[in-house]
Design a protein around this motif. Structure first.
Motif, PDB file in Angstrom:
ATOM      1  N   THR A   1       0.823  -1.205   0.000  1.00 15.10           N
ATOM      2  CA  THR A   1       0.000   0.000   0.000  1.00 15.10           C
ATOM      3  C   THR A   1       0.855   1.252   0.000  1.00 15.10           C
ATOM      4  O   THR A   1       1.939   1.271   0.579  1.00 15.10           O
ATOM      5  N   SER A   2       0.365   2.278  -0.674  1.00 12.72           N
ATOM      6  CA  SER A   2       1.060   3.565  -0.619  1.00 12.72           C
ATOM      7  C   SER A   2       0.642   4.319   0.633  1.00 12.72           C
ATOM      8  O   SER A   2       1.018   5.447   0.850  1.00 12.72           O
ATOM      9  N   GLY A   3      -0.153   3.699   1.456  1.00 18.78           N
ATOM     10  CA  GLY A   3      -0.529   4.337   2.704  1.00 18.78           C
ATOM     11  C   GLY A   3      -2.038   4.375   2.903  1.00 18.78           C
ATOM     12  O   GLY A   3      -2.529   3.903   3.914  1.00 18.78           O
TER      13      GLY A   3
ATOM     14  N   ALA B   1     -10.471  10.976 -13.200  1.00 14.66           N
ATOM     15  CA  ALA B   1      -9.908  10.388 -11.978  1.00 14.66           C
ATOM     16  C   ALA B   1      -8.471   9.955 -12.212  1.00 14.66           C
ATOM     17  O   ALA B   1      -8.062   9.662 -13.335  1.00 14.66           O
ATOM     18  N   CYS B   2      -7.744   9.880 -11.122  1.00 11.16           N
ATOM     19  CA  CYS B   2      -6.376   9.361 -11.142  1.00 11.16           C
ATOM     20  C   CYS B   2      -6.404   7.868 -11.389  1.00 11.16           C
ATOM     21  O   CYS B   2      -7.357   7.191 -11.035  1.00 11.16           O
ATOM     22  N   SER B   3      -5.297   7.359 -11.911  1.00 11.64           N
ATOM     23  CA  SER B   3      -5.156   5.918 -12.052  1.00 11.64           C
ATOM     24  C   SER B   3      -3.905   5.459 -11.314  1.00 11.64           C
ATOM     25  O   SER B   3      -2.803   5.925 -11.605  1.00 11.64           O
ATOM     26  N   GLY B   4      -4.122   4.586 -10.334  1.00 10.11           N
ATOM     27  CA  GLY B   4      -3.013   3.969  -9.619  1.00 10.11           C
ATOM     28  C   GLY B   4      -3.200   2.472  -9.817  1.00 10.11           C
ATOM     29  O   GLY B   4      -2.710   1.886 -10.780  1.00 10.11           O
ATOM     30  N   THR B   5      -3.996   1.871  -8.924  1.00 11.37           N
ATOM     31  CA  THR B   5      -4.433   0.499  -9.213  1.00 11.37           C
ATOM     32  C   THR B   5      -5.404   0.513 -10.394  1.00 11.37           C
ATOM     33  O   THR B   5      -5.571  -0.480 -11.081  1.00 11.37           O
ATOM     34  N   GLY B   6      -6.092   1.654 -10.574  1.00 10.93           N
ATOM     35  CA  GLY B   6      -7.100   1.783 -11.629  1.00 10.93           C
ATOM     36  C   GLY B   6      -8.495   1.405 -11.161  1.00 10.93           C
ATOM     37  O   GLY B   6      -9.468   1.546 -11.899  1.00 10.93           O
ATOM     38  N   GLY B   7      -8.615   0.949  -9.925  1.00 11.28           N
ATOM     39  CA  GLY B   7      -9.920   0.521  -9.413  1.00 11.28           C
ATOM     40  C   GLY B   7     -10.946   1.642  -9.415  1.00 11.28           C
ATOM     41  O   GLY B   7     -12.090   1.449  -9.840  1.00 11.28           O
ATOM     42  N   THR B   8     -10.536   2.821  -8.973  1.00 14.40           N
ATOM     43  CA  THR B   8     -11.481   3.946  -8.886  1.00 14.40           C
ATOM     44  C   THR B   8     -12.017   4.302 -10.261  1.00 14.40           C
ATOM     45  O   THR B   8     -13.235   4.352 -10.482  1.00 14.40           O
ATOM     46  N   ILE B   9     -11.094   4.562 -11.190  1.00 14.95           N
ATOM     47  CA  ILE B   9     -11.543   5.037 -12.502  1.00 14.95           C
ATOM     48  C   ILE B   9     -12.301   3.927 -13.246  1.00 14.95           C
ATOM     49  O   ILE B   9     -13.350   4.193 -13.858  1.00 14.95           O
TER      50      ILE B   9
ATOM     51  N   GLU C   1       2.524  10.396  -4.818  1.00 12.76           N
ATOM     52  CA  GLU C   1       2.255   9.057  -4.278  1.00 12.76           C
ATOM     53  C   GLU C   1       0.850   8.601  -4.648  1.00 12.76           C
ATOM     54  O   GLU C   1      -0.106   9.348  -4.479  1.00 12.76           O
ATOM     55  N   GLY C   2       0.750   7.363  -5.134  1.00 13.61           N
ATOM     56  CA  GLY C   2      -0.575   6.772  -5.374  1.00 13.61           C
ATOM     57  C   GLY C   2      -1.054   6.925  -6.796  1.00 13.61           C
ATOM     58  O   GLY C   2      -2.078   6.363  -7.177  1.00 13.61           O
ATOM     59  N   LEU C   3      -0.330   7.674  -7.600  1.00 16.80           N
ATOM     60  CA  LEU C   3      -0.744   7.934  -8.992  1.00 16.80           C
ATOM     61  C   LEU C   3       0.263   7.299  -9.948  1.00 16.80           C
ATOM     62  O   LEU C   3       1.466   7.426  -9.754  1.00 16.80           O
TER      63      LEU C   3
ATOM     64  N   PRO D   1      -9.052  12.031  -4.361  1.00 17.36           N
ATOM     65  CA  PRO D   1      -8.913  10.784  -3.598  1.00 17.36           C
ATOM     66  C   PRO D   1      -8.709  10.888  -2.088  1.00 17.36           C
ATOM     67  O   PRO D   1      -9.189  10.040  -1.355  1.00 17.36           O
ATOM     68  N   ASP D   2      -7.965  11.898  -1.600  1.00 18.83           N
ATOM     69  CA  ASP D   2      -7.722  11.873  -0.144  1.00 18.83           C
ATOM     70  C   ASP D   2      -7.494  13.261   0.460  1.00 18.83           C
ATOM     71  O   ASP D   2      -7.574  14.282  -0.240  1.00 18.83           O
ATOM     72  N   HIS D   3      -7.190  13.275   1.754  1.00 20.07           N
ATOM     73  CA  HIS D   3      -7.125  14.512   2.544  1.00 20.07           C
ATOM     74  C   HIS D   3      -5.703  15.068   2.620  1.00 20.07           C
ATOM     75  O   HIS D   3      -4.721  14.325   2.553  1.00 20.07           O
TER      76      HIS D   3
HETATM   77  N1  PMP Z   1      -4.631   8.984  -5.069  1.00 19.17           N
HETATM   78  C1  PMP Z   1      -4.118   8.435  -3.963  1.00 19.17           C
HETATM   79  C2  PMP Z   1      -3.631   9.339  -2.878  1.00 19.17           C
HETATM   80  C3  PMP Z   1      -4.029   7.038  -3.832  1.00 19.17           C
HETATM   81  O1  PMP Z   1      -3.488   6.496  -2.726  1.00 19.17           O
HETATM   82  C4  PMP Z   1      -4.478   6.234  -4.904  1.00 19.17           C
HETATM   83  C5  PMP Z   1      -4.366   4.755  -4.780  1.00 19.17           C
HETATM   84  N2  PMP Z   1      -3.140   4.192  -5.150  1.00 19.17           N
HETATM   85  C6  PMP Z   1      -5.001   6.841  -6.051  1.00 19.17           C
HETATM   86  C7  PMP Z   1      -5.064   8.214  -6.084  1.00 19.17           C
HETATM   87  C8  PMP Z   1      -5.444   6.058  -7.252  1.00 19.17           C
HETATM   88  O2  PMP Z   1      -6.622   5.305  -7.033  1.00 19.17           O
HETATM   89  P1  PMP Z   1      -6.752   3.882  -7.685  1.00 19.17           P
HETATM   90  O3  PMP Z   1      -5.742   2.990  -7.013  1.00 19.17           O
HETATM   91  O4  PMP Z   1      -8.152   3.455  -7.410  1.00 19.17           O
HETATM   92  O5  PMP Z   1      -6.456   3.990  -9.134  1.00 19.17           O
END
Ligand code: PMP
Length: 344
Positions: A75-77, A182-190, A236-238, A309-311
Motif C-alpha cells: 500500500t502507498s498508505g 480520476a487518477c489511475s493507480g491500481t485503476g480501481g477507482t476510474i 504518491e498513489g498515482l 482521492p484523499d485529505h
Molecule cells: N490517489 C491516492 C492518494 C491514492 O493512494 C491512490 C491509490 N493508489 C489513487 C489516487 C489512485 O486510485 P486507484 O488505485 O483506485 O487507481
C-alpha cells in the motif's frame, strides 16, 4: 414516546456517500461546470475505505477470513490506513508493506491504527525480492490464516467502485454528468466508476490522470509496456511501473500526464481558493482539468465530475511544507508575492 439514541454502530457505517462539491473559483475562465467528489469525507479520509470494506466483507462472506486472522497488503498508505481501520473494528491483524516513498505521516498513522508496517525500497522492480509486492506475497505465504488484499490485481477493487462510487455520482448529478476525471493507480477507482457510468450513458467521457514516470498512458495508447517511460517521481498513489489488472483500460477514453511540480501547486491552490485541503493526487486531478480543457475536451454545457482521492493532512511534510517545496525546486519559477507565500 421515548426518543431513541441517534448513533452509528461504528464508523464503518460512514464509508461512502461522500459529497459532490461545485468548484467555483479555481475553474473561473475554464469552459464547463466542474464538481469535486471529495473522498476525504470518508471516515478513513480516502476513497480506499470503499475497497477495504468491500474486499474484507467479501472474504468474510466466503468464509476465508475469520476473527483473529491476518490481512496482508502492499500500500502507498491510504489502502493500509483503511484496512487497519476496518481491521481494528472487526478484530483482524494487519501487516502492511509500504514503499519508502510514502510520507512519514502516512507510515506513522498506519502504526497508530495498530498495523505492523514494513518499509520497502521504492525504486526497485516489482519482481525484486525487496519490492513491497514481493515482501507482501512472502508474508502472506508464510502466515497461516492470512488473506492478501492484492489491490492491483483484485477484481473486487473495481467492483467496490462499480457498486458505490459510480451510482453515487450518477444520482448526485441526476444523470447530467458528461465527463468523469480520476487518477489511475491500481485503476480501481476510474475503472469501476467509469464502467457503471458508461452503462447508464455510453456518451460519458472518461479521462484518466497519470504521472510522468509511469507506464499507464503509453500502454493505453499503444498496448505496449514501455520500460523507458519509468523513472522516479514524487506523487504518491498515482501512476504505476507495471500494468495492474484492476485497471480496465477499455472504459478509459484518454489519459493525460501531470508533473510533480504542477500537481503540488494545484493542490495548494485548491486549499486557498476552495477551502479544500486535499492530497497530492487531488492537485494532480485539478491540474488535469486544465490540461484537458486546453485540449478542447469541454464546452460550456459540460458537467465534469472529478474525483479527489484523499485529505491534505497526510502531506504536511511534503506539498504543504514550504521547505519541502523549496528542496524540490518547486518555488524556483514562482513569484512568491504573487503566489500568496508570506515569509515570516
Ligand atoms: N490517489 C491516492 C492518494 C491514492 O493512494 C491512490 C491509490 N493508489 C489513487 C489516487 C489512485 O486510485 P486507484 O488505485 O483506485 O487507481
Amino acid at each position: 414516546m421515548k426518543k431513541s439514541i441517534q448513533a452509528f454502530d461504528s464508523i464503518l457505517d460512514l464509508v461512502g456517500n461522500t459529497p459532490l462539491i461545485k468548484l467555483s473559483k479555481i475553474t473561473q475562465g475554464l469552459k464547463g461546470n466542474f464538481y469535486g467528489k471529495v473522498e476525504a469525507f470518508n471516515p478513513g479520509h480516502s476513497a480506499k475505505d470503499r475497497i477495504a470494506l468491500h474486499i474484507i466483507e467479501e472474504a468474510e462472506k466466503k468464509g476465508i477470513l475469520k476473527p483473529g486472522d491476518t490481512i496482508v497488503e502492499t500500500t502507498s498508505g491510504n489502502t493500509g490506513f483503511s484496512i487497519a481501520m476496518v481491521g481494528a473494528i472487526k478484530g483482524y491483524e494487519c501487516i502492511l508493506a509500504v514503499s519508502s516513498k510514502s510520507s512519514k505521516d502516512k507510515i506513522d498513522m498506519l502504526r497508530a491504527m495498530g498495523a505492523k508496517v514494513y518499509v520497502c525500497p521504492a525504486n526497485v522492480a516489482a519482481d525484486d525480492p525487496r519490492s513491497y509486492y514481493s515482501v507482501a506475497q512472502r508474508l502472506h505465504e508464510e502466515l497461516k490464516g492470512s488473506i492478501y488484499i492484492n489491490q492491483y490485481f483484485n477484481e473486487l477493487n473495481i467492483e467496490a467502485h462499480y457498486q458505490t462510487t459510480g451510482p453515487e455520482i450518477w444520482e448526485q448529478t441526476n444523470g447530467k454528468i458528461t465527463h468523469f476525471i480520476a487518477c489511475s493507480g491500481t485503476g480501481g477507482t476510474i475503472s469501476g466508476t467509469a464502467k457503471y457510468l458508461k452503462e447508464q450513458d455510453s456518451s460519458i467521457r472518461v479521462l484518466g490522470v497519470d504521472a510522468y514516470g509511469s507506464v499507464l498512458k503509453k500502454y493505453h495508447e499503444t498496448g505496449e509496456f514501455d520500460k523507458n517511460e519509468i523513472f522516479p517521481y514524487r506523487i504518491e498513489g498515482l501512476g504505476k511501473n507495471l500494468i495492474p489488472t484492476a485497471t480496465d483500460f477499455s472504459v478509459i477514453d484518454k489519459f493525460t500526464k501531470v508533473t510533480d511540480e504542477a500537481a503540488a501547486h494545484a493542490a495548494r491552490e485548491l486549499a486557498k481558493a476552495e477551502g479544500l485541503f486535499l492530497g497530492y493526487t487531488s492537485g494532480a486531478v485539478f491540474q488535469a482539468i486544465r490540461q484537458f480543457e486546453a485540449e478542447g475536451e469541454f464546452d460550456k454545457n459540460s458537467n465534469v465530475v472529478v474525483l479527489f482521492p484523499d485529505h491534505g493532512s497526510r502531506y504536511m511534510s511534503k506539498i504543504y511544507s514550504d521547505d519541502w517545496m523549496k528542496e524540490q525546486g518547486f518555488f524556483d519559477n514562482v513569484n512568491i508575492e504573487k503566489s500568496n507565500e508570506v515569509e515570516y
